[in-house]
Design an enzyme around this catalytic site. Structure first.
Site, PDB file in Angstrom:
ATOM      1  N   ARG A 179      24.233  13.801  70.179  1.00  0.00           N
ATOM      2  CA  ARG A 179      25.427  14.616  69.943  1.00  0.00           C
ATOM      3  C   ARG A 179      25.840  14.634  68.473  1.00  0.00           C
ATOM      4  O   ARG A 179      27.025  14.650  68.148  1.00  0.00           O
ATOM      5  CB  ARG A 179      26.594  14.147  70.823  1.00  0.00           C
ATOM      6  CG  ARG A 179      26.296  14.237  72.312  1.00  0.00           C
ATOM      7  CD  ARG A 179      26.021  15.680  72.753  1.00  0.00           C
ATOM      8  NE  ARG A 179      25.619  15.736  74.155  1.00  0.00           N
ATOM      9  CZ  ARG A 179      24.358  15.778  74.573  1.00  0.00           C
ATOM     10  NH1 ARG A 179      23.374  15.770  73.693  1.00  0.00           N
ATOM     11  NH2 ARG A 179      24.066  15.860  75.852  1.00  0.00           N
ATOM     12  N   SER A 229      31.735  17.480  78.635  1.00  0.00           N
ATOM     13  CA  SER A 229      31.899  16.031  78.767  1.00  0.00           C
ATOM     14  C   SER A 229      32.967  15.553  77.776  1.00  0.00           C
ATOM     15  O   SER A 229      32.876  15.834  76.585  1.00  0.00           O
ATOM     16  CB  SER A 229      30.585  15.308  78.481  1.00  0.00           C
ATOM     17  OG  SER A 229      29.600  15.670  79.422  1.00  0.00           O
ATOM     18  N   GLU A 299      34.297  12.751  72.781  1.00  0.00           N
ATOM     19  CA  GLU A 299      33.269  13.671  72.292  1.00  0.00           C
ATOM     20  C   GLU A 299      33.881  14.989  71.837  1.00  0.00           C
ATOM     21  O   GLU A 299      33.273  15.749  71.101  1.00  0.00           O
ATOM     22  CB  GLU A 299      32.249  13.937  73.409  1.00  0.00           C
ATOM     23  CG  GLU A 299      31.041  14.728  72.982  1.00  0.00           C
ATOM     24  CD  GLU A 299      29.976  14.768  74.070  1.00  0.00           C
ATOM     25  OE1 GLU A 299      29.733  15.858  74.606  1.00  0.00           O
ATOM     26  OE2 GLU A 299      29.412  13.715  74.379  1.00  0.00           O
TER      27      GLU A 299
END
Length: 310
Positions: A179, A229, A299
């Site tokens: 990520r 997420s 995130e």
């Protein structure tokens, strides 16, 4: 100076180059969370030249700039965003070469790129079918699922600095990890990307795409407003599993709720505010930490007038 006159010169210059812009544009219209107050000025250049000119105008007029793509990994303050928000969704060019290389502007939806690859019988982008967001965002955070990531197919990416200078990173220079990429928090603006795909069976490719989509639909709150997420995957564990084990599945604050389908997602059940989501995130982090000793890392990128890191 009156607020409605504050950006008068910027609006005049944008109009002179026929660059698309709106005043006091609600950001909930531009985020997958469907949350966010107004941007003072919302600009969507439709070419690299227009993007350069818009950036130069903002710099010369000392206007703060926030660059976004599809807003699928973003939570915007209820009080909105100061200055100019520049969207790269207008950069939509796409081409496929005979040797299997596919080039796309940052504003191309990653699902459109996956579909184009399938139509040309090219394999490697099946995993992107069902991922929301744009090519730029997918590169920025090295989007991936089901064992595949953008780093597996990318060969180069072009970008622009806030001062309008254009550069390019090779595959090695992209430094893609979980990520993240070389672009994460760099201030550089992704304008296009090139990927190398392999010849395949169109039937097999489309079947794989449908298989992955069905997995996504069965396990994730796909049709509810969210930012994907909420937390990064802790080493050796899964955020959703930790949250569920703490009895937080379905927990809510205002209109924000831990998804009853997948605890790794926070969803907007209707009318959720940025504050609702922030308070729910705080509750989740504190509860999980007390129960497991693991501190979850958010995130989602939080932006806006009252935004604070969590």
């Amino acid at each position: 100076m009156k607020q409605n006159d504050k950006y008068g010169e910027l609006k005049s210059q944008l109009a002179a180059i026929a660059c698309n812009f709106k005043e006091n544009e609600p950001m909930y219209k531009h985020t997958s969370f469907r949350i966010g107050g107004p941007a003072d000025i919302f600009i969507m250049p439709d070419s690299e030249d227009a993007l350069i000119k818009a950036l130069n105008m903002c710099r010369e007029l000392q206007t703060p700039v926030t660059v976004i793509g599809s807003g699928t990994n973003m939570l915007v303050s209820d009080l909105g965003i100061e200055g100019a928000v520049i969207s790269t969704l207008g950069l939509k060019g796409m081409s496929v070469s005979e040797n299997g290389e596919i080039t796309a502007g940052a504003g191309v939806k990653i699902m459109s790129l996956s579909k184009a690859a399938a139509e040309h019988s090219l394999t490697g982008l099946e995993f992107a079918w069902g991922i929301p967001g744009s090519v730029g965002g997918a590169v920025y955070m090295n989007a991936g699922c089901y064992g595949s990531e953008m780093k597996d197919i990318l060969i180069s990416c072009r970008h622009m600095s806030i001062s309008g200078n254009i550069g390019e990173y090779t595959k090695e220079e992209l430094k893609m990890g979980y990520r993240k990429s070389a672009y994460t928090d760099s201030g550089l603006i992704i304008i296009s990307a090139k990927a190398a795909l392999k010849p395949g069976s169109r039937v097999d490719i489309t079947e794989r795409m449908e298989e992955l989509m069905q997995k996504r639909l069965s396990k994730q709150p796909y049709y509810m407003p969210s930012a994907g997420s909420t937390f990064k995957r802790p080493e050796g564990n899964f955020a959703g599993s930790l949250i569920e084990s703490c009895g937080l599945k379905g927990a809510s604050v205002g209109g924000a709720q831990v998804s009853e389908k997948h605890a790794g997602f926070i969803v907007n059940t209707g009318g959720a505010s940025c504050d609702d989501v922030l308070r729910l995130i705080s509750k989740i982090k504190n509860t999980v930490y007390k129960a497991t000793g693991i501190m979850l890392e958010c995130e989602i990128k939080i932006v806006g007038r009252t935004a604070a890191g969590i």
